[in-house]
Design an enzyme around this catalytic site. Structure first.
Site, PDB file in Angstrom:
ATOM      1  N   PRO A 196       0.793  -1.229   0.000  1.00 23.01           N
ATOM      2  CA  PRO A 196       0.000   0.000   0.000  1.00 23.01           C
ATOM      3  C   PRO A 196       0.829   1.285   0.000  1.00 23.01           C
ATOM      4  O   PRO A 196       1.797   1.405   0.761  1.00 23.01           O
ATOM      5  CB  PRO A 196      -0.804  -0.111   1.302  1.00 23.01           C
ATOM      6  CG  PRO A 196      -0.936  -1.567   1.525  1.00 23.01           C
ATOM      7  CD  PRO A 196       0.329  -2.190   0.997  1.00 23.01           C
ATOM      8  N   ASN A 197       0.407   2.179  -0.853  1.00 20.57           N
ATOM      9  CA  ASN A 197       0.925   3.553  -0.959  1.00 20.57           C
ATOM     10  C   ASN A 197       2.288   3.659  -1.624  1.00 20.57           C
ATOM     11  O   ASN A 197       2.751   4.770  -1.888  1.00 20.57           O
ATOM     12  CB  ASN A 197       0.963   4.243   0.418  1.00 20.57           C
ATOM     13  CG  ASN A 197      -0.417   4.439   0.985  1.00 20.57           C
ATOM     14  OD1 ASN A 197      -1.301   4.922   0.289  1.00 20.57           O
ATOM     15  ND2 ASN A 197      -0.629   4.036   2.222  1.00 20.57           N
ATOM     16  N   ALA A 200       2.794  -0.575   5.052  1.00 21.80           N
ATOM     17  CA  ALA A 200       2.242  -0.623   6.416  1.00 21.80           C
ATOM     18  C   ALA A 200       1.688  -2.001   6.773  1.00 21.80           C
ATOM     19  O   ALA A 200       1.580  -2.331   7.967  1.00 21.80           O
ATOM     20  CB  ALA A 200       1.170   0.447   6.575  1.00 21.80           C
ATOM     21  N   ARG A 216      11.949   5.093  13.389  1.00 17.41           N
ATOM     22  CA  ARG A 216      10.628   5.714  13.257  1.00 17.41           C
ATOM     23  C   ARG A 216       9.723   5.334  14.438  1.00 17.41           C
ATOM     24  O   ARG A 216      10.202   4.838  15.447  1.00 17.41           O
ATOM     25  CB  ARG A 216      10.048   5.329  11.895  1.00 17.41           C
ATOM     26  CG  ARG A 216      10.998   5.748  10.742  1.00 17.41           C
ATOM     27  CD  ARG A 216      10.406   5.496   9.391  1.00 17.41           C
ATOM     28  NE  ARG A 216       9.208   6.317   9.183  1.00 17.41           N
ATOM     29  CZ  ARG A 216       8.380   6.130   8.145  1.00 17.41           C
ATOM     30  NH1 ARG A 216       8.641   5.192   7.250  1.00 17.41           N
ATOM     31  NH2 ARG A 216       7.318   6.898   8.012  1.00 17.41           N
TER      32      ARG A 216
END
Ligand code: CA2
Length: 142
Positions: free
Chosen positions: A10-11, A77, A107
């Site tokens: 995703p993304n 993710a 992160r």
């Protein structure tokens, strides 16, 4: 000639279009071109990106049935959330390297855990797009 599949979750279709401070300025098309330039003569590369968990799972099953020689996966993710993606990779029994462009350990804490890493021979995180090159090189050499 070995076949290596490069899967992006995703993304990652937005690569190079937003958040360049984290993911750089190169697009997914730039990545594909760079990998084909380095490995195109010695390997068959198959690229797949989806924003849908189920589509990635079905692709992994198809790659397993086709006995693909290696899988490079950046699950995005889904890495941090998807037991289903982990099960698909576990069930595929194909040599797999997990890649992350950013260093997930620099992160947020929720990115520090990967459900899918246990299904991979190795995890490369923080090398930018170079991580995909290292992963393909490793899978072709072994
Ligand atoms: O560092 C990586 O490669 C990640 O797998 C990227 C995922 C993130 O959720 C993981 O924690 C680490 C996110 C990919 C989103 O990519 C974008 C790229 C450009 C613009 C927007 C999102």
């Amino acid at each position: 000639m070995k076949t290596i599949a490069i899967l992006n979750g995703p993304n990652l279709d937005r690569l190079g279009k937003r958040e360049p401070e984290i993911y750089g300025r190169a697009t997914l098309a730039d990545l594909e071109a760079a990998l084909r330039a380095e490995f195109g003569a010695v390997a068959k590369l198959e690229f797949f990106q989806s924003n849908f968990e189920g589509a990635l799972i079905e692709k992994i099953a198809a790659l397993a049935d086709a006995q693909v020689d290696g899988i490079v996966i950046n699950g995005g993710a889904l890495t941090h959330t998807s037991v289903a993606l982990r099960d698909a990779l576990m069930g595929a029994h194909r040599p797999t390297v997990e890649v992350h462009i950013s260093n997930i350990y620099h992160r947020e804490e929720f990115r520090h855990h990967s459900y899918t890493a246990a299904a991979a021979l190795a995890v490369i995180t923080g090398l930018g797009l170079e991580g995909y090159h290292a992963a393909v090189r490793f899978l072709l050499k072994r």
